[in-house]
Scaffold this active site. Structure first.
Site, PDB file in Angstrom:
ATOM      1  N   ARG A  37       0.817  -1.213   0.000  1.00  0.00           N
ATOM      2  CA  ARG A  37       0.000   0.000   0.000  1.00  0.00           C
ATOM      3  C   ARG A  37       0.850   1.262   0.000  1.00  0.00           C
ATOM      4  O   ARG A  37       0.472   2.259  -0.606  1.00  0.00           O
ATOM      5  CB  ARG A  37      -0.945  -0.009   1.200  1.00  0.00           C
ATOM      6  CG  ARG A  37      -2.051  -1.010   0.996  1.00  0.00           C
ATOM      7  CD  ARG A  37      -2.950  -1.121   2.183  1.00  0.00           C
ATOM      8  NE  ARG A  37      -4.076  -1.978   1.869  1.00  0.00           N
ATOM      9  CZ  ARG A  37      -4.872  -2.516   2.772  1.00  0.00           C
ATOM     10  NH1 ARG A  37      -4.684  -2.276   4.054  1.00  0.00           N
ATOM     11  NH2 ARG A  37      -5.870  -3.285   2.402  1.00  0.00           N
ATOM     12  N   LYS A 194     -18.243 -18.336   3.384  1.00  0.00           N
ATOM     13  CA  LYS A 194     -19.673 -18.191   3.647  1.00  0.00           C
ATOM     14  C   LYS A 194     -20.457 -17.473   2.565  1.00  0.00           C
ATOM     15  O   LYS A 194     -20.048 -16.425   2.079  1.00  0.00           O
ATOM     16  CB  LYS A 194     -19.852 -17.397   4.944  1.00  0.00           C
ATOM     17  CG  LYS A 194     -19.433 -18.185   6.157  1.00  0.00           C
ATOM     18  CD  LYS A 194     -19.714 -17.367   7.386  1.00  0.00           C
ATOM     19  CE  LYS A 194     -19.590 -18.228   8.635  1.00  0.00           C
ATOM     20  NZ  LYS A 194     -19.823 -17.424   9.828  1.00  0.00           N
ATOM     21  N   GLY A 345      -9.086 -10.396   0.601  1.00  0.00           N
ATOM     22  CA  GLY A 345      -7.922 -10.618   1.457  1.00  0.00           C
ATOM     23  C   GLY A 345      -7.307 -11.994   1.255  1.00  0.00           C
ATOM     24  O   GLY A 345      -6.107 -12.127   0.959  1.00  0.00           O
ATOM     25  N   GLY A 368     -13.087  -4.971   0.994  1.00  0.00           N
ATOM     26  CA  GLY A 368     -14.499  -4.621   1.195  1.00  0.00           C
ATOM     27  C   GLY A 368     -15.055  -3.797   0.041  1.00  0.00           C
ATOM     28  O   GLY A 368     -16.154  -4.049  -0.460  1.00  0.00           O
TER      29      GLY A 368
HETATM   30  P1  ADP Z   1     -11.678 -13.536   0.647  1.00  0.00           P
HETATM   31  O1  ADP Z   1     -10.959 -12.995   1.858  1.00  0.00           O
HETATM   32  O2  ADP Z   1     -10.723 -13.696  -0.511  1.00  0.00           O
HETATM   33  O3  ADP Z   1     -12.912 -12.762   0.286  1.00  0.00           O
HETATM   34  P2  ADP Z   1     -13.104 -15.495   2.249  1.00  0.00           P
HETATM   35  O4  ADP Z   1     -12.667 -14.791   3.484  1.00  0.00           O
HETATM   36  O5  ADP Z   1     -14.526 -15.413   1.862  1.00  0.00           O
HETATM   37  O6  ADP Z   1     -12.162 -15.044   1.012  1.00  0.00           O
HETATM   38  O7  ADP Z   1     -12.807 -17.056   2.387  1.00  0.00           O
HETATM   39  C1  ADP Z   1     -11.542 -17.575   2.698  1.00  0.00           C
HETATM   40  C2  ADP Z   1     -11.612 -18.740   3.658  1.00  0.00           C
HETATM   41  O8  ADP Z   1     -12.499 -19.761   3.196  1.00  0.00           O
HETATM   42  C3  ADP Z   1     -10.275 -19.406   3.805  1.00  0.00           C
HETATM   43  O9  ADP Z   1      -9.832 -19.241   5.134  1.00  0.00           O
HETATM   44  C4  ADP Z   1     -10.532 -20.875   3.469  1.00  0.00           C
HETATM   45  O10 ADP Z   1      -9.829 -21.773   4.307  1.00  0.00           O
HETATM   46  C5  ADP Z   1     -12.016 -21.003   3.671  1.00  0.00           C
HETATM   47  N1  ADP Z   1     -12.560 -22.140   2.922  1.00  0.00           N
HETATM   48  C6  ADP Z   1     -12.484 -22.356   1.607  1.00  0.00           C
HETATM   49  N2  ADP Z   1     -13.045 -23.546   1.272  1.00  0.00           N
HETATM   50  C7  ADP Z   1     -13.497 -24.088   2.407  1.00  0.00           C
HETATM   51  C8  ADP Z   1     -14.177 -25.347   2.715  1.00  0.00           C
HETATM   52  N3  ADP Z   1     -14.482 -26.214   1.774  1.00  0.00           N
HETATM   53  N4  ADP Z   1     -14.475 -25.582   4.012  1.00  0.00           N
HETATM   54  C9  ADP Z   1     -14.134 -24.679   4.961  1.00  0.00           C
HETATM   55  N5  ADP Z   1     -13.526 -23.504   4.734  1.00  0.00           N
HETATM   56  C10 ADP Z   1     -13.191 -23.205   3.472  1.00  0.00           C
HETATM   57 MG    MG Z   2     -11.319 -13.240   3.962  1.00  0.00          MG
END
Ligand code: ADP
Ligand code: MG
Length: 390
Positions: A37, A194, A345, A368
């Site tokens: 950054r 999620k 992230g 975000g």
């Molecule tokens: P980002 O930060 O890129 O938006 P998220 O925070 O939504 O991504 O999701 C990342 C997390 O999702 C990681 O910590 C990963 O371990 C978890 N994850 C991915 N696939 C699964 C799964 N099948 N079961 C449980 N957790 C998962």
């Molecule tokens: Mg995340």
């Protein structure tokens, strides 16, 4: 969302420029552990300095208790890092809201805006005091553009002039290119833990993309919604209806949502992962990644794509046993001729760990803000720039 105006063609030497940038870097016991950054902010600062403006740099850092100084969230270490990378001295002011003296061509970093009462509440009075420091306010912090705070919003209402900085405009141009008039096919990938944190993104991308690949815990929820047994996999029973809706054909939604054909499972009492067909997952097992057939299928979709937008890993990539799906996707995007954007992230962490970073067309810096933009929401800090200047 229309593009806000950029820096004026002629910057008046000696003019006071208040630059809102994103210097929210991770700091561990006084040491900066990632400086992307800081580096990203350099071109804008340089340009203003070379035009002999009096540059006042404003940023937040962390989440300190508002209205209170907190040494742990001080930007002081960032001033030194900025000076080093700029190759110029950088002043630092702990108390600045009542006025800052500076010389033309100088750069001064102002202490964490979140120490000021009213920052996160978007206090009009605080915005007015910030605006009084400058002749021109420049918003260049994309990562903070989804928040209406005094330093991103109220200040723009009161500044004599307000515009968007080059970094913010570049980010908006890239996102527009991917989402507003994309070269097709557009393949969107939404993975991660999620559904509930990404409902609006999924809805919007289902409308604009040609293929919507879901991954991670989100894919598990979609598999359950399709009637497949997912054992003890992470999923959200409350989101089954949404998942069903997004998979059902509809005139409003363009995207098909392919489901994994095979998956990698963790089975009780064993360290060794097992590959299962999507309809053969057993009680007690947990789906942790997509399987080899699915990797190939998604790889083909990405290969044929002309535009790719990616947020969220396909599996628990932090564990090498379950990283193959996310890694293969990253490599497929890197190898494809598509215009590609990745953001989020954990997504950026994954892209970094698989060393495919330089092959993506664009990495979005704002987690975000990236998700809000992808969801079709207007970013308040961008919108205000369009309002005050029109
Ligand atoms: P980002 O930060 O890129 O938006 P998220 O925070 O939504 O991504 O999701 C990342 C997390 O999702 C990681 O910590 C990963 O371990 C978890 N994850 C991915 N696939 C699964 C799964 N099948 N079961 C449980 N957790 C998962
Ligand atoms: Mg995340």
């Amino acid at each position: 969302m229309s593009m806000p105006p950029g820096l004026p063609g002629k910057l008046r030497p000696g003019s006071r420029v208040l630059l809102r940038t994103d210097l929210n870097v991770p700091i561990e016991s006084g040491r900066i552990t990632a400086d992307e950054r800081i580096r990203a902010s350099l071109p804008t600062i340089c340009r203003l300095q070379q035009a002999r403006c009096r540059v006042l740099v404003m940023s937040h850092l962390g989440r300190p208790r508002e209205g209170q100084y907190d040494a742990a969230a001080s930007l002081k270490p960032v001033a030194a890092a900025l000076a080093e990378r700029l190759g110029e001295p950088v002043g630092f002011r702990r108390d600045w809201i009542d006025g800052v003296k500076s010389r033309p061509g100088s750069v001064t970093l102002l202490e964490n805006v979140r120490f000021l009462e009213g920052e996160t509440g978007n206090s009009d009075a605080l915005g007015r005091r910030m605006a009084a420091l400058c002749d021109l306010y420049v918003m260049d912090a994309f990562g903070s553009a989804h928040r209406a705070h005094a330093s991103t919003h109220a200040v723009a209402r009161h500044a004599p002039r307000a515009c968007a900085g080059p970094l913010l405009r570049r980010e908006l141009r890239m996102l527009q290119r991917a989402l507003e008039n994309p070269v097709r096919p557009l393949v969107a990938i939404v993975g991660g833990a999620k559904v509930s944190t990404k409902i609006e993104v999924l809805e919007r991308l289902a409308e604009v993309a040609d293929e919507l690949i879901v991954g991670g815990g989100i894919a598990n929820t979609f598999m359950a919604a399709a009637g497949l047994n997912i054992g003890d996999s992470l999923h959200e029973p409350k989101q089954l209806a949404l998942a069903r809706r997004l998979m059902a054909p509809s005139s409003k939604r363009r995207a098909t949502v392919p489901l994994p054909q095979d998956v990698v499972c963790e089975i009780p009492g064993s360290h060794e992962p097992v590959i299962r067909e999507a309809d053969e997952v057993r009680q007690g097992e947990r789906i942790m990644d997509v399987g080899p057939k699915t990797r190939k299928h998604y790889g083909r979709l990405v290969k044929n794509a002309r535009t790719v937008i990616w947020n969220g890993p396909l599996g628990v990539f932090e564990d090498p046993r379950f990283a193959a799906g996310t890694e293969a996707l990253g490599r497929a995007i890197a190898a494809s001729r598509a215009f590609s954007i990745a953001g989020g992230g954990d997504t950026l962490a994954a892209v970094g760990s698989f060393r495919v970073k330089s092959k993506m067309s664009y990495l979005s810096t704002g987690g975000g803000a990236f998700l809000e933009y992808a969801a079709g929401r207007t970013l308040p800090a961008v919108e205000i720039l369009n309002t005050v200047t029109s």
